[in-house]
Design a protein around this motif. Sequence first.
Motif, PDB file in Angstrom:
ATOM      1  N   LYS A 193     -18.373  24.972  21.258  1.00 46.51           N
ATOM      2  CA  LYS A 193     -19.769  24.953  20.843  1.00 46.51           C
ATOM      3  C   LYS A 193     -20.560  25.921  21.691  1.00 46.51           C
ATOM      4  O   LYS A 193     -20.661  25.756  22.894  1.00 46.51           O
ATOM      5  N   ARG A 194     -21.096  26.937  21.044  1.00 47.18           N
ATOM      6  CA  ARG A 194     -21.897  27.889  21.799  1.00 47.18           C
ATOM      7  C   ARG A 194     -23.259  27.305  22.137  1.00 47.18           C
ATOM      8  O   ARG A 194     -23.840  27.634  23.153  1.00 47.18           O
ATOM      9  N   PHE A 195     -23.756  26.437  21.252  1.00 43.84           N
ATOM     10  CA  PHE A 195     -25.061  25.820  21.486  1.00 43.84           C
ATOM     11  C   PHE A 195     -24.946  24.305  21.377  1.00 43.84           C
ATOM     12  O   PHE A 195     -24.118  23.788  20.633  1.00 43.84           O
ATOM     13  N   ILE A 196     -25.760  23.607  22.142  1.00 42.71           N
ATOM     14  CA  ILE A 196     -25.942  22.182  21.953  1.00 42.71           C
ATOM     15  C   ILE A 196     -27.415  21.945  21.648  1.00 42.71           C
ATOM     16  O   ILE A 196     -28.263  22.809  21.911  1.00 42.71           O
ATOM     17  N   THR A 197     -27.713  20.779  21.110  1.00 42.38           N
ATOM     18  CA  THR A 197     -29.097  20.432  20.782  1.00 42.38           C
ATOM     19  C   THR A 197     -29.592  19.343  21.718  1.00 42.38           C
ATOM     20  O   THR A 197     -28.911  18.337  21.927  1.00 42.38           O
ATOM     21  N   ILE A 198     -30.740  19.570  22.307  1.00 39.04           N
ATOM     22  CA  ILE A 198     -31.424  18.515  23.051  1.00 39.04           C
ATOM     23  C   ILE A 198     -32.613  18.072  22.209  1.00 39.04           C
ATOM     24  O   ILE A 198     -33.341  18.893  21.651  1.00 39.04           O
ATOM     25  N   SER A 199     -32.779  16.776  22.094  1.00 40.38           N
ATOM     26  CA  SER A 199     -33.874  16.252  21.287  1.00 40.38           C
ATOM     27  C   SER A 199     -34.407  14.986  21.939  1.00 40.38           C
ATOM     28  O   SER A 199     -33.780  14.413  22.829  1.00 40.38           O
ATOM     29  N   GLY A 200     -35.555  14.562  21.492  1.00 41.43           N
ATOM     30  CA  GLY A 200     -36.151  13.366  22.067  1.00 41.43           C
ATOM     31  C   GLY A 200     -37.602  13.253  21.662  1.00 41.43           C
ATOM     32  O   GLY A 200     -38.052  13.898  20.709  1.00 41.43           O
TER      33      GLY A 200
END
Length: 389
Positions: free
Chosen positions: A27-34
């Motif tokens: 995975k080149r990118f991950i997602t941070i959310s909140g």
Amino acid sequence: MKQYRINLVAFLLAAGTILPAAAQQTKRFITISGKIKFPPGAEQQEKYPFLIQKQVGDERVTIDTIHLRPDGSYSHKLDATRPQFYILNEFEEDRLTIWANKENLRIDFRGIDTAAMKIKNPPYVYIDGGEENNLVNELNFISYRNYQAMIQNGRLQYLASFAKNKALDSTFNDMYGWLNDDMGERVKLLIRMHQNSPVILMALDFLHPTKDKALIASELDRLIKKYPYLEEAKRKKADIALAEEIARKTGIGATAMNFKQNNVGGKAVQLSDYRGKYVLLDFWASWCGPCRAENPNVLDNYEKYHSKGLEILGVSLDNSKDAWVKAIKDDGLTWEHVSDLKGWKNQVAKEYNIRAVPSNFLIDKEGKIIGVNLRGDELTQKLQEIFGK
């Protein structure tokens, strides 16, 4: 042809099993959310954005900005081409270090407290996602609880100092040492429990740079060897080498480095102005509970020994001039004070490698350092040796 394809697939599968962990990163990118429960107003969001940063030495370098949705929620992609640390700087309300690897992360912040539910210290923030971030959670919770205990101890010592109760004052002063030692032992246990995690690098920041020097050095060497992609570990090793060089310049017997900063009235003051006198170079800040608790003791010694030749030069790690000036007045600190109002980026503090406040250096008439971090009775005893009772 069919046999060739089978052999090719087998070769590729076998090759995949011997690639290092960083190379297997898919995975080149991950997602941070909140979500921010109480988002700050538009004016503060514009003045202090929600930033993604990286720590480089003593500086936080901004990588990107997170923008909130109208309901206070957010979602943002992070580069995870290689596993690495990031700092989420939530509108200068809270800062959280995270580990970006393969898992998406969910992080909720409290934000600005409402008037009906005021919390004076930042609440604990939990990172949901990945085993490595569970270690970050453990470290943050230990640090959070330790900080709360330090604040409470500081309040009690402050009251004891103003009540002139030297026995209680001394007891609370000793408690700081116990709290620091307790924190260190808890962190060392986590290091032993998580030897296969690169996030151990973060744990090293909670250890004592002198007492735990050998452990920090050995863990850094091990991490650099085991995780060649971990640039943060290489930078930390270089930073430690620089700090050790500064320590040689600020140890007992060294000549105190001269500097110039402005006082409350905007006039430049130099340390060399005090040559020929004993001077206590005192690093503190208005927001520092332990500093404010120690101020009555420093004031008592100043009133006792100033006429005999003791001077004090306070260097503040404040950002706000109003808070700085108010603390000087409230605590009755009648000696000279200087600051560049850059907080932890104070230039003098950086030159003297100040990592915690209060910190101080006792300097003799020739400009030589004869005492470091003298507090409570220890400061009084040292001054008695010089000036007599």
